[in-house]
Write an enzyme that holds these catalytic residues in place. Structure first.
Site, short mmCIF file in Angstrom:
data_model
loop_
_atom_site.label_atom_id
_atom_site.label_comp_id
_atom_site.label_asym_id
_atom_site.label_seq_id
_atom_site.Cartn_x
_atom_site.Cartn_y
_atom_site.Cartn_z
N HIS A 32 -99.26 -72.54 31.03
CA HIS A 32 -98.37 -73.41 31.20
C HIS A 32 -98.15 -74.55 30.29
O HIS A 32 -99.01 -75.46 30.38
CB HIS A 32 -98.65 -74.09 32.79
CG HIS A 32 -97.80 -74.92 33.51
ND1 HIS A 32 -97.77 -74.97 34.90
CD2 HIS A 32 -96.88 -75.60 32.90
CE1 HIS A 32 -96.74 -76.11 35.17
NE2 HIS A 32 -96.30 -76.40 34.16
N HIS A 34 -94.92 -76.45 28.30
CA HIS A 34 -93.59 -76.88 28.01
C HIS A 34 -93.41 -77.03 26.38
O HIS A 34 -93.83 -78.11 26.04
CB HIS A 34 -92.89 -77.90 28.79
CG HIS A 34 -92.70 -77.51 30.08
ND1 HIS A 34 -91.96 -76.73 30.97
CD2 HIS A 34 -94.02 -77.59 31.05
CE1 HIS A 34 -92.25 -76.73 32.01
NE2 HIS A 34 -93.53 -77.11 32.22
N HIS A 214 -92.23 -73.17 38.92
CA HIS A 214 -93.20 -74.45 39.25
C HIS A 214 -92.82 -74.83 41.03
O HIS A 214 -91.75 -74.72 41.40
CB HIS A 214 -92.38 -75.78 38.75
CG HIS A 214 -92.79 -75.98 37.39
ND1 HIS A 214 -92.77 -74.76 36.39
CD2 HIS A 214 -93.28 -76.81 36.71
CE1 HIS A 214 -93.25 -75.19 35.31
NE2 HIS A 214 -93.52 -76.48 35.30
N GLU A 217 -96.18 -78.98 43.14
CA GLU A 217 -96.70 -80.00 42.32
C GLU A 217 -96.12 -81.42 43.19
O GLU A 217 -97.18 -81.84 43.70
CB GLU A 217 -95.91 -80.06 40.95
CG GLU A 217 -96.20 -81.12 40.10
CD GLU A 217 -95.47 -81.46 38.77
OE1 GLU A 217 -95.98 -82.05 37.87
OE2 GLU A 217 -94.62 -80.55 38.55
N ASP A 295 -99.49 -78.26 30.22
CA ASP A 295 -98.27 -78.58 30.60
C ASP A 295 -97.39 -79.33 29.51
O ASP A 295 -96.87 -78.86 28.83
CB ASP A 295 -98.29 -79.67 31.96
CG ASP A 295 -97.10 -79.64 32.96
OD1 ASP A 295 -96.14 -79.27 32.39
OD2 ASP A 295 -97.42 -80.58 33.63
N ASP A 296 -97.37 -80.67 29.50
CA ASP A 296 -96.56 -81.50 28.34
C ASP A 296 -97.55 -82.37 27.64
O ASP A 296 -97.78 -83.79 27.74
CB ASP A 296 -95.47 -82.34 29.08
CG ASP A 296 -94.38 -81.43 29.78
OD1 ASP A 296 -93.48 -81.02 29.19
OD2 ASP A 296 -94.73 -81.39 30.98
#
Length: 355
Positions: A32, A34, A214, A217, A295-296
């Site tokens: 996961h 991005h 997603h 969340e 994630d980011d």
């Protein structure tokens, strides 16, 4: 899987550097991630200068940009995230972005990664889809050749742009399916339930693409049910709100459906604000197939090993539990069964050597 252990200091040493050395010794997968979320402020400004795009940035200095990373919720993060993406304009930009992530992943001993990208973020600015995909793919090839990191690419639809725009993007991507492993669904979750994208995901399945989404969340547990039942997904991204529905947890456990959980992201976006440690402990005390991801990471303060470090420091996970989570990521990946087995064997050997 199973209960959370509480002997991290005894197993891995009491100081942060000892824990980080242990984590760095273990091969791992990240599911996961991005790629646009790996755009560090320094590279953002470098690309803005190269493309004469400094005026497109929401902040004029590095210091201002770093100060802006104080998010109140998912939408406030996305506003800055999309503004930063404006500097990505050429295939070389996407190559540089992806190579920067792969080099950083190598430092965490990531040996396989499954990368999300948001084509609509770029095509709606006039950047050709071909440019985006070929820039990323060129870096993927070099990353495997020079760093030993395998990777696959997951095309994510922006849910707030709706299903018609998603279908148009999928149609435009068909000439590049040789470079794409799967499709995903991301961006602002509330008010955009997964079910409205059913037709798009059905077509993706007929094209032979894997499917993830997603869900759960910031959105409710019902969104996870919808992603499973209407999108026929093979992984749930985030999924932490499954804790609101005991029957859902039982269903996820029975099917061994993987969840790609992102602790530092949840912390920064204030998911379960004020009680994230408690909720994450509950999640890890189930028999769910939990995987840990960043994630980011440029925005949320930590790449993969930092996410594991947070869990160790705040939940007291012992080394065996950490290794189990690593193994979950390999098993939940879209690698071949032979590759999964080889990676799990290498992980076991590395753990034995580190113990």
């Amino acid at each position: 899987m199973g209960s959370v252990h509480h002997t991290a200091a005894a197993k891995m040493g009491g100081d942060v550097q000892s824990v980080l050395r242990f984590l760095a010794s273990l091969p791992k997968a990240e599911l996961h991630l991005h790629i646009e979320g790996t755009l560090e402020p320094e590279l953002m400004f470098e690309l803005a200068q190269r493309n004469h795009a400094l005026d497109s940035l929401p902040c004029k200095t590095l210091q201002e940009m770093k100060a802006a990373y104080n998010f109140q919720d998912l939408q406030s993060f996305l506003n800055l995230y999309y503004a930063g993406c404006a500097v990505l304009r050429t295939d070389q930009d996407f190559y540089d972005l992806t190579m920067a992530y792969l080099r950083r992943a190598k430092a965490d001993n990531v040996v396989h990664t499954e990368i999300f990208f948001d084509p609509q973020t770029h095509t709606q600015r006039g950047v050709p889809l071909k440019c985006v995909i070929e820039g990323i793919h060129r870096a993927q090839e070099e990353g495997q050749r020079t760093l030993g990191i395998t990777s696959c690419l997951i095309l994510s639809f922006l849910r707030d742009l709706g299903p018609e725009a998603a279908m148009q993007t999928l149609n435009e991507a068909e000439p590049f399916l040789g470079h794409i492993t799967g499709v995903g669904l991301d961006s602002c979750e509330l008010g955009f339930p997964p079910g409205v994208f059913q037709e798009v995901f059905q077509k993706a399945k007929t094209l032979g693409l894997k499917r993830v989404a997603h869900a759960g969340e910031e959105g409710p547990a019902q969104y996870i049910w919808e992603a499973l039942q209407k999108l026929d997904v093979q992984r749930i991204d985030h999924g932490v709100k499954c804790l609101e529905d005991r029957k859902l947890i039982e269903s996820l456990e029975a099917s061994e459906m993987p969840l790609t959980v992102c602790p530092l992201s949840n912390l920064e976006l204030k998911v379960y604000s004020g009680e994230l440690e408690k909720r994450m402990s509950e999640l890890l005390s189930t028999d769910l197939c939990i995987t840990i991801n960043s994630d980011d990471p440029a925005y949320f303060g930590g790449y993969l090993n930092q996410n594991y470090l947070w869990l160790i420091q705040n939940l007291g996970l012992d080394s065996q539990r950490v290794v189990d989570l690593h193994a979950n990521s390999f098993r939940a990946s879209f690698l071949s069964q032979d590759a999964k087995t080889q990676h799990c064997e290498a992980l076991a050997a590395a753990y034995k050597q580190a113990a």
